[in-house]
Design a protein around this motif. Structure first.
Motif, PDB file in Angstrom:
ATOM      1  N   TYR A  42     -15.256 -52.998 -20.049  1.00  0.00           N
ATOM      2  CA  TYR A  42     -14.410 -53.264 -21.216  1.00  0.00           C
ATOM      3  C   TYR A  42     -14.494 -54.722 -21.659  1.00  0.00           C
ATOM      4  CZ  TYR A  42     -11.730 -48.867 -20.625  1.00  0.00           C
ATOM      5  OH  TYR A  42     -11.336 -47.558 -20.549  1.00  0.00           O
ATOM      6  N   TYR A 118      -8.649 -50.208 -29.735  1.00  0.00           N
ATOM      7  CA  TYR A 118      -9.851 -49.525 -29.269  1.00  0.00           C
ATOM      8  C   TYR A 118     -10.685 -48.882 -30.378  1.00  0.00           C
ATOM      9  CZ  TYR A 118      -8.288 -50.271 -24.493  1.00  0.00           C
ATOM     10  OH  TYR A 118      -7.907 -50.838 -23.304  1.00  0.00           O
ATOM     11  N   PRO A 122     -14.634 -51.886 -30.863  1.00  0.00           N
ATOM     12  CA  PRO A 122     -16.042 -51.458 -30.846  1.00  0.00           C
ATOM     13  C   PRO A 122     -16.730 -51.615 -32.200  1.00  0.00           C
ATOM     14  CG  PRO A 122     -14.566 -49.568 -30.580  1.00  0.00           C
ATOM     15  CD  PRO A 122     -13.736 -50.795 -30.444  1.00  0.00           C
ATOM     16  N   ILE A 125     -17.790 -55.169 -32.206  1.00  0.00           N
ATOM     17  CA  ILE A 125     -18.889 -55.411 -31.258  1.00  0.00           C
ATOM     18  C   ILE A 125     -20.195 -54.830 -31.770  1.00  0.00           C
ATOM     19  CG2 ILE A 125     -19.712 -54.860 -28.935  1.00  0.00           C
ATOM     20  CD1 ILE A 125     -16.819 -55.085 -27.981  1.00  0.00           C
ATOM     21  N   SER A 126     -20.131 -53.721 -32.518  1.00  0.00           N
ATOM     22  CA  SER A 126     -21.361 -53.161 -33.082  1.00  0.00           C
ATOM     23  C   SER A 126     -22.021 -54.166 -34.029  1.00  0.00           C
ATOM     24  CB  SER A 126     -21.064 -51.845 -33.806  1.00  0.00           C
ATOM     25  OG  SER A 126     -20.325 -52.056 -34.994  1.00  0.00           O
ATOM     26  N   CYS A 151     -26.018 -47.439 -32.705  1.00  0.00           N
ATOM     27  CA  CYS A 151     -25.000 -47.669 -31.664  1.00  0.00           C
ATOM     28  C   CYS A 151     -24.027 -46.505 -31.590  1.00  0.00           C
ATOM     29  CB  CYS A 151     -24.233 -48.960 -31.949  1.00  0.00           C
ATOM     30  SG  CYS A 151     -25.128 -50.468 -31.544  1.00  0.00           S
ATOM     31  N   SER A 170     -22.533 -46.631 -18.032  1.00  0.00           N
ATOM     32  CA  SER A 170     -21.762 -47.854 -18.238  1.00  0.00           C
ATOM     33  C   SER A 170     -21.842 -48.768 -17.024  1.00  0.00           C
ATOM     34  CB  SER A 170     -20.297 -47.500 -18.527  1.00  0.00           C
ATOM     35  OG  SER A 170     -19.514 -48.657 -18.670  1.00  0.00           O
ATOM     36  N   SER A 317     -19.536 -53.193 -23.227  1.00  0.00           N
ATOM     37  CA  SER A 317     -18.178 -53.210 -23.780  1.00  0.00           C
ATOM     38  C   SER A 317     -18.028 -52.205 -24.915  1.00  0.00           C
ATOM     39  CB  SER A 317     -17.823 -54.615 -24.275  1.00  0.00           C
ATOM     40  OG  SER A 317     -17.699 -55.513 -23.192  1.00  0.00           O
ATOM     41  N   PHE A 318     -19.006 -52.135 -25.787  1.00  0.00           N
ATOM     42  CA  PHE A 318     -18.954 -51.168 -26.882  1.00  0.00           C
ATOM     43  C   PHE A 318     -18.829 -49.754 -26.330  1.00  0.00           C
ATOM     44  CE2 PHE A 318     -21.146 -48.104 -29.572  1.00  0.00           C
ATOM     45  CZ  PHE A 318     -20.547 -48.313 -30.801  1.00  0.00           C
ATOM     46  N   SER A 320     -17.815 -48.638 -23.352  1.00  0.00           N
ATOM     47  CA  SER A 320     -16.582 -48.330 -22.636  1.00  0.00           C
ATOM     48  C   SER A 320     -15.377 -48.277 -23.572  1.00  0.00           C
ATOM     49  CB  SER A 320     -16.350 -49.361 -21.528  1.00  0.00           C
ATOM     50  OG  SER A 320     -16.303 -50.670 -22.064  1.00  0.00           O
ATOM     51  N   LEU A 321     -15.361 -49.103 -24.606  1.00  0.00           N
ATOM     52  CA  LEU A 321     -14.244 -49.088 -25.547  1.00  0.00           C
ATOM     53  C   LEU A 321     -14.230 -47.795 -26.371  1.00  0.00           C
ATOM     54  CD1 LEU A 321     -14.386 -52.804 -26.701  1.00  0.00           C
ATOM     55  CD2 LEU A 321     -12.521 -51.734 -25.418  1.00  0.00           C
ATOM     56  N   ILE A 322     -15.410 -47.255 -26.652  1.00  0.00           N
ATOM     57  CA  ILE A 322     -15.485 -45.945 -27.310  1.00  0.00           C
ATOM     58  C   ILE A 322     -14.798 -44.897 -26.438  1.00  0.00           C
ATOM     59  CG2 ILE A 322     -17.086 -44.069 -27.862  1.00  0.00           C
ATOM     60  CD1 ILE A 322     -17.084 -46.044 -30.063  1.00  0.00           C
TER      61      ILE A 322
END
Length: 483
Positions: A42, A118, A122, A125-126, A151, A170, A317-318, A320-322
């Motif tokens: 995360y 959340y 993401p 981050i994308s 992504c 992950s 991180s992307f 896991s946040l998804i």
């Protein structure tokens, strides 16, 4: 009930006996190691970039103090969540905890704040992944939108495949990103010079300003949201509780170990980057670790390696946040707070609409706005609200239900969660200092969601969803005690 709502007046589950069967996650898919990897995943992208902007708000001393304060907040919050997740190990996470302690309104407020974090994080981050791919010259791409689409399509596809496969993927990517941070620190410390730490120009007009606090005491407050970047997201581990092996034992263990790893990485990254090339040189850099390694020269083999590893950190991180966003949406939908169809699961026990719809929203926001920093600031605003409400939930449950079975007990009890609560409020206020537009955007989203809840969904809750049953049991026990 804490908010005056009697679950007996809320609508019952649909007549179909298979309502919950069609909304079932795959249990026992994640042990403590995968959960620990999830907690680190995360957060790990925050070690590669973003935190350094706090140097432009508070200088080295201001950001250092802010990081210590936010580290304390997260430590207190994690210990509180470890207790709460052992009491209620369901996919509801923060919503479930607040639902028991603060009633339906508290549950919805907490769950909505978590969703804001959340879904927006993401998406932001994308955009950073797109920038990394373009800067590295990968695939010959000069535009970000194909990267954004890839992504969301590829990584949501892995989540649809199954939670066990997703968490193992992950863990591997996170391990690469963490190893690279250790390699970076080892290389950067060979150029460490303590004289470079406090080289940000001093604003003599700021109260309490000096070389270590160039923007004065207020700079510490303004740097709080950036001190959070070393830890932002670790609180999402309990969202995997319903899919964990022995969650009563594995949740507290995973939360504690993942936070310990993150504290170590924060100290190493912060000191190595600022000491290698100076706080002033990296305070506005989009890729501070690479800038710290290159100094005034060109790219080196180590800086190229860290550059590629930064991409791995962003992907971790992307990804896991998804996962976290889909589980919070799943739990709110299953209980009727959001449209119920969003919680339907596939044959592989993945909440497919809970993955696809937030993914579509995230891709649209990223492609339309292109402003990753603004979206992350909105996410931070939502996060701080949820932290305050989750800490408050721990305090309320300790006071109201002291006899509740607690397989794990928070060290320090209410004092610990009270520290988290106060610091979360300070961090929430600090978001207005950093980006008040982002704060007001988040408040606007909140207002729309609350209107939906007030006028519709609170009258259509599913009484036998796990989190609702847990709260109903508490209400029944309280009523018996009064009789």
């Amino acid at each position: 009930m804490a908010d005056g709502t009697d679950l007996r007046t809320a609508s019952s589950a649909p007549a179909e006996d298979d309502y919950l069967h069609r909304r079932t996650l795959r249990r026992g898919s994640a042990g403590w190691l995968l959960l620990t990897g999830l907690g680190v995943a995360y957060v790990v992208s925050g070690d590669y970039s973003g935190w350094n902007i706090g140097l432009s708000k508070g200088g080295f001393g201001g950001l250092a103090a802010a990081t210590v304060l936010m580290g304390l907040m997260y430590a207190c919050l994690v210990f509180s969540l470890a207790e709460l997740s052992a009491i209620l190990p369901t996919a509801g996470g923060g919503y479930g905890f607040a639902r028991r302690a603060l009633g339906t309104w508290g549950g919805f407020l907490t769950g909505t704040a978590i969703l804001i974090e959340y879904i927006l994080a993401p998406a932001a981050i994308s955009l950073f992944i797109g920038d990394y791919v373009a800067s590295l010259g990968l695939f010959g791409l000069t535009s970000r939108w194909p990267v954004l689409l890839a992504c969301f399509a590829v990584f949501i596809g892995i989540h649809l495949w199954g939670v066990g496969e997703a968490l193992r993927f992950s863990l591997v990517v996170t391990a690469i990103a963490v190893a690279a941070l250790l390699v970076f620190a080892a290389g950067a410390f060979t150029h460490f010079d303590a004289a470079r730490l406090d080289d940000v120009p001093v604003d003599a007009s700021a109260f309490g300003s000096g070389s270590w606090l160039p923007f004065g005491v207020l700079g510490i407050w303004a740097a709080l949201p950036f001190g959070m970047w070393f830890f932002l997201g670790v609180e999402g581990v309990p969202l995997a509780a319903e899919e964990a092996k022995d969650p009563v034992r594995s949740m507290p263990r995973a939360l504690t170990i993942s936070l310990s790893v993150l504290v170590l990485l924060a100290v190493l990254t912060f000191l190595a980057a600022t000491g290698a090339h100076g706080s002033a040189a990296i305070k506005d850099a989009g890729n501070p670790l690479v800038v710290a390694l290159q100094g005034d020269g060109g790219p080196t083999a180590l800086s190229r390696f860290v550059n590629y590893a930064g991409l791995a950190g962003l992907v971790a991180s992307f990804f896991s946040l998804i996962f976290a966003g889909s589980r919070q949406l799943f739990a709110l939908s299953r209980a009727g707070y959001l449209p119920r169809f969003l919680s339907l699961t596939s044959r592989r026990k993945s909440p497919y609409l809970g993955l696809l719809i937030p993914g579509a929203i995230g891709f649209t926001l990223a492609a339309w706005s292109g402003n990753g920093g603004r979206m992350l600031n909105v996410a931070v605003f939502g996060a701080t609200i949820s932290y305050a409400l989750m800490a408050l939930s721990h305090i309320v449950l300790r006071r109201r239900e002291p006899g509740l079975a607690r397989p794990y007990r928070t060290p320090g009890g209410v004092l610990t969660s009270s520290v988290a609560f106060v610091l979360a409020l300070f961090a929430l206020a600090a978001t207005f200092l950093v980006d008040k537009d982002a704060a007001f955007i988040a408040l606007g989203v909140y207002a729309i969601a609350l209107a939906y809840f007030a006028f519709y969904s609170r009258h259509h809750l599913v009484a036998h969803a796990p989190e609702e049953e847990f709260a109903a049991l508490a209400a029944a026990e309280a009523e018996l005690a009064r009789d």
